[in-house]
Motif scaffolding. Structure first.
Motif, PDB file in Angstrom:
ATOM      1  N   PHE A  26     106.596 -43.482 -19.414  1.00  0.00           N
ATOM      2  CA  PHE A  26     106.744 -43.582 -17.971  1.00  0.00           C
ATOM      3  C   PHE A  26     106.572 -45.045 -17.557  1.00  0.00           C
ATOM      4  O   PHE A  26     105.500 -45.623 -17.753  1.00  0.00           O
ATOM      5  N   ALA A  27     107.613 -45.624 -16.984  1.00  0.00           N
ATOM      6  CA  ALA A  27     107.626 -47.052 -16.666  1.00  0.00           C
ATOM      7  C   ALA A  27     107.611 -47.232 -15.155  1.00  0.00           C
ATOM      8  O   ALA A  27     108.660 -47.276 -14.509  1.00  0.00           O
ATOM      9  N   ILE A  28     106.430 -47.368 -14.583  1.00  0.00           N
ATOM     10  CA  ILE A  28     106.319 -47.448 -13.134  1.00  0.00           C
ATOM     11  C   ILE A  28     106.981 -48.717 -12.587  1.00  0.00           C
ATOM     12  O   ILE A  28     107.477 -48.727 -11.453  1.00  0.00           O
ATOM     13  N   GLY A  29     107.049 -49.758 -13.386  1.00  0.00           N
ATOM     14  CA  GLY A  29     107.734 -50.968 -12.937  1.00  0.00           C
ATOM     15  C   GLY A  29     109.208 -50.718 -12.667  1.00  0.00           C
ATOM     16  O   GLY A  29     109.771 -51.250 -11.703  1.00  0.00           O
ATOM     17  N   ASP A  30     109.823 -49.889 -13.501  1.00  0.00           N
ATOM     18  CA  ASP A  30     111.228 -49.523 -13.287  1.00  0.00           C
ATOM     19  C   ASP A  30     111.374 -48.713 -12.007  1.00  0.00           C
ATOM     20  O   ASP A  30     112.309 -48.921 -11.231  1.00  0.00           O
ATOM     21  N   TRP A  31     110.456 -47.784 -11.777  1.00  0.00           N
ATOM     22  CA  TRP A  31     110.530 -46.968 -10.557  1.00  0.00           C
ATOM     23  C   TRP A  31     110.428 -47.862  -9.325  1.00  0.00           C
ATOM     24  O   TRP A  31     111.176 -47.697  -8.358  1.00  0.00           O
ATOM     25  N   ARG A  32     109.479 -48.792  -9.375  1.00  0.00           N
ATOM     26  CA  ARG A  32     109.270 -49.670  -8.224  1.00  0.00           C
ATOM     27  C   ARG A  32     110.477 -50.562  -7.976  1.00  0.00           C
ATOM     28  O   ARG A  32     110.776 -50.900  -6.815  1.00  0.00           O
ATOM     29  N   SER A  33     111.168 -50.930  -9.032  1.00  0.00           N
ATOM     30  CA  SER A  33     112.339 -51.796  -8.878  1.00  0.00           C
ATOM     31  C   SER A  33     113.466 -51.095  -8.136  1.00  0.00           C
ATOM     32  O   SER A  33     114.395 -51.760  -7.638  1.00  0.00           O
ATOM     33  N   LEU A  89     101.048 -36.068 -20.867  1.00  0.00           N
ATOM     34  CA  LEU A  89      99.652 -36.156 -20.420  1.00  0.00           C
ATOM     35  C   LEU A  89      99.069 -37.521 -20.740  1.00  0.00           C
ATOM     36  O   LEU A  89      98.394 -38.140 -19.908  1.00  0.00           O
ATOM     37  N   ARG A  90      99.295 -37.984 -21.971  1.00  0.00           N
ATOM     38  CA  ARG A  90      98.788 -39.298 -22.357  1.00  0.00           C
ATOM     39  C   ARG A  90      99.387 -40.387 -21.461  1.00  0.00           C
ATOM     40  O   ARG A  90      98.675 -41.269 -20.968  1.00  0.00           O
ATOM     41  N   ALA A  91     100.699 -40.315 -21.237  1.00  0.00           N
ATOM     42  CA  ALA A  91     101.354 -41.335 -20.415  1.00  0.00           C
ATOM     43  C   ALA A  91     100.828 -41.316 -18.983  1.00  0.00           C
ATOM     44  O   ALA A  91     100.616 -42.368 -18.374  1.00  0.00           O
ATOM     45  N   LEU A  92     100.608 -40.120 -18.432  1.00  0.00           N
ATOM     46  CA  LEU A  92     100.066 -40.011 -17.071  1.00  0.00           C
ATOM     47  C   LEU A  92      98.636 -40.532 -17.012  1.00  0.00           C
ATOM     48  O   LEU A  92      98.255 -41.222 -16.053  1.00  0.00           O
ATOM     49  N   HIS A  93      97.844 -40.199 -18.014  1.00  0.00           N
ATOM     50  CA  HIS A  93      96.460 -40.681 -18.075  1.00  0.00           C
ATOM     51  C   HIS A  93      96.433 -42.205 -18.069  1.00  0.00           C
ATOM     52  O   HIS A  93      95.676 -42.832 -17.306  1.00  0.00           O
ATOM     53  N   ASP A  94      97.277 -42.821 -18.893  1.00  0.00           N
ATOM     54  CA  ASP A  94      97.306 -44.275 -18.972  1.00  0.00           C
ATOM     55  C   ASP A  94      97.872 -44.886 -17.689  1.00  0.00           C
ATOM     56  O   ASP A  94      97.431 -45.952 -17.253  1.00  0.00           O
ATOM     57  N   LEU A  95      98.848 -44.210 -17.081  1.00  0.00           N
ATOM     58  CA  LEU A  95      99.414 -44.682 -15.821  1.00  0.00           C
ATOM     59  C   LEU A  95      98.349 -44.694 -14.725  1.00  0.00           C
ATOM     60  O   LEU A  95      98.260 -45.644 -13.931  1.00  0.00           O
ATOM     61  N   MET A  96      97.538 -43.641 -14.666  1.00  0.00           N
ATOM     62  CA  MET A  96      96.464 -43.582 -13.679  1.00  0.00           C
ATOM     63  C   MET A  96      95.430 -44.670 -13.915  1.00  0.00           C
ATOM     64  O   MET A  96      94.924 -45.280 -12.959  1.00  0.00           O
ATOM     65  N   ALA A  97      95.109 -44.935 -15.176  1.00  0.00           N
ATOM     66  CA  ALA A  97      94.113 -45.961 -15.483  1.00  0.00           C
ATOM     67  C   ALA A  97      94.606 -47.344 -15.061  1.00  0.00           C
ATOM     68  O   ALA A  97      93.831 -48.170 -14.561  1.00  0.00           O
ATOM     69  N   ALA A  98      95.914 -47.590 -15.248  1.00  0.00           N
ATOM     70  CA  ALA A  98      96.476 -48.894 -14.904  1.00  0.00           C
ATOM     71  C   ALA A  98      96.786 -49.023 -13.419  1.00  0.00           C
ATOM     72  O   ALA A  98      96.932 -50.146 -12.918  1.00  0.00           O
ATOM     73  N   ASN A  99      96.877 -47.886 -12.722  1.00  0.00           N
ATOM     74  CA  ASN A  99      97.245 -47.885 -11.291  1.00  0.00           C
ATOM     75  C   ASN A  99      96.291 -46.950 -10.544  1.00  0.00           C
ATOM     76  O   ASN A  99      96.677 -45.853 -10.133  1.00  0.00           O
ATOM     77  N   PRO A 100      95.052 -47.362 -10.349  1.00  0.00           N
ATOM     78  CA  PRO A 100      94.047 -46.447  -9.778  1.00  0.00           C
ATOM     79  C   PRO A 100      94.343 -45.981  -8.365  1.00  0.00           C
ATOM     80  O   PRO A 100      93.782 -44.967  -7.931  1.00  0.00           O
ATOM     81  N   ASP A 101      95.207 -46.664  -7.644  1.00  0.00           N
ATOM     82  CA  ASP A 101      95.540 -46.234  -6.283  1.00  0.00           C
ATOM     83  C   ASP A 101      96.691 -45.229  -6.253  1.00  0.00           C
ATOM     84  O   ASP A 101      97.023 -44.689  -5.181  1.00  0.00           O
ATOM     85  N   LEU A 102      97.317 -44.975  -7.385  1.00  0.00           N
ATOM     86  CA  LEU A 102      98.407 -44.008  -7.460  1.00  0.00           C
ATOM     87  C   LEU A 102      97.839 -42.589  -7.363  1.00  0.00           C
ATOM     88  O   LEU A 102      96.959 -42.206  -8.131  1.00  0.00           O
ATOM     89  N   ALA A 103      98.336 -41.794  -6.422  1.00  0.00           N
ATOM     90  CA  ALA A 103      97.910 -40.401  -6.273  1.00  0.00           C
ATOM     91  C   ALA A 103      98.795 -39.526  -7.146  1.00  0.00           C
ATOM     92  O   ALA A 103      99.976 -39.347  -6.863  1.00  0.00           O
ATOM     93  N   VAL A 104      98.232 -39.000  -8.234  1.00  0.00           N
ATOM     94  CA  VAL A 104      98.950 -38.118  -9.148  1.00  0.00           C
ATOM     95  C   VAL A 104      98.614 -36.680  -8.759  1.00  0.00           C
ATOM     96  O   VAL A 104      97.435 -36.309  -8.695  1.00  0.00           O
ATOM     97  N   ILE A 105      99.642 -35.861  -8.498  1.00  0.00           N
ATOM     98  CA  ILE A 105      99.416 -34.541  -7.911  1.00  0.00           C
ATOM     99  C   ILE A 105     100.056 -33.444  -8.760  1.00  0.00           C
ATOM    100  O   ILE A 105     101.279 -33.266  -8.737  1.00  0.00           O
TER     101      ILE A 105
END
Length: 310
Positions: A38-45, A271-287
């Motif tokens: 999951f590449a949040i930088g791509d999503w943001r772009s 799950l692993r990718a989401l866990h790491d995404l949350m750790a790197a982006n603590p303000d991201l609300a994962v629902i």
């Protein structure tokens, strides 16, 4: 004779323990890494540069609720209950809306009931969802399971709903399973509008394919005008603590509920990718779609608004 009895008893104990371990605990832990999934930088772009083009609100409408043992949602969760919610999400811009997921109708809710004391279904809320779909510019789903698609497959006005549906090919292919009788041609004949790649479908909304729980599973990434970012993960996990503890549903749940089986290896990697995404982006609300306690907390914090806008 006594020795034979003791050996037999020990063998039985080992078999019982092994069966318990396999059904409730085994094959549930996420891998050590899931690089690049999951590449949040791509999503943001893919978001617009102008913040005024972004959505203003994310709203959630609860159609039903229930309670089940915690271990149903997370292997080893024997010490808690899982407060389940069945809902749909409304993304709001000035002058337009989008709906995510189609929840359940009364018959489906009754058939899925787990707790007589805690189960409920809100018929008025379901009617609100049906009406909101016909006012929305687009209707999308996170995946093709009955508690996310019923309001699509059984909508009373399929001709009006069809042009609003933004679905991928596996989702369209699954809808006939959930119709009462034949699926209306206005929906059955739809062509996919999602191509299986990361795709921006509206200003501030990005679809991320995540096959695993189902072939058509996907995430929905949203940024609102206040700069907050939200990730709807559907049923990759049923509770946020499954992501936090890197533990998916037990094998027993898969055997009892899913047909066809989910791809557990893909779900664990997600799950692993989401866990790491949350750790790197603590303000991201994962629902997770069904985590009633987490969604209630987000409502109290103002990250979500309860109820749909007319």
């Amino acid at each position: 004779m006594l020795r034979t009895i003791l050996i037999a008893a020990a063998a039985l104990g080992i078999a019982v323990f092994g069966g318990f371990w396999w059904l409730f605990l085994a094959d549930s832990k996420a891998p050590e890494a899931a690089p690049g999934l999951f590449a949040i930088g791509d999503w943001r772009s893919r978001l617009p540069d102008d913040p005024s083009a972004l959505p203003t609100e994310i709203r959630v409408l609860e159609i039903g609720r229930d309670k089940a043992p915690g271990f149903a949602a997370r292997a080893g969760g024997f010490d808690s209950d899982w407060n389940t919610t069945y809902n749909a999400v409304q993304i709001v811009w000035p002058g337009r809306t989008m709906i995510v997921d189609g929840a359940i109708d009364a018959a489906t809710a009754e058939g899925m009931k787990q707790s007589e004391a805690d189960w409920s279904f809100d018929a008025a809320a379901y009617d609100t969802l049906l009406a909101a779909m016909l006012k929305a510019e687009q209707v999308v789903i996170t995946h093709e399971h009955l508690d996310h698609v019923i309001a699509l497959a059984r909508h009373p006005d399929p001709a009006a709903l069809g042009p609003r549906l933004t679905l991928n090919a596996p989702q369209i292919g699954a809808l006939p399973l959930f119709a009462i009788g034949a699926l209306d041609p206005a929906i059955a004949s739809l062509a996919p509008r999602l191509d299986g790649d990361v795709q921006s479908i509206a200003p501030g909304v990005v679809i991320i394919p995540a096959a695993g729980h189902t072939p058509g599973s996907q995430l929905v990434f949203i940024r609102t005008q206040d700069g907050r970012e939200t990730l709807l993960i559907g049923d990759v996990a049923w509770s946020l603590d499954a992501v936090e503890t890197l533990t998916t549903r037990p094998v027993l749940t898969q055997y009892m509920i899913f047909d066809p089986d989910e791809d557990r290896a893909s779900v664990k990697a997600q799950l692993r990718a989401l866990h790491d995404l949350m750790a790197a982006n603590p303000d991201l609300a994962v629902i997770p779609a069904h985590d009633g306690d987490h969604i209630r907390t987000l409502i109290e914090e103002g990250r979500l608004i309860e109820g749909f806008r007319d």
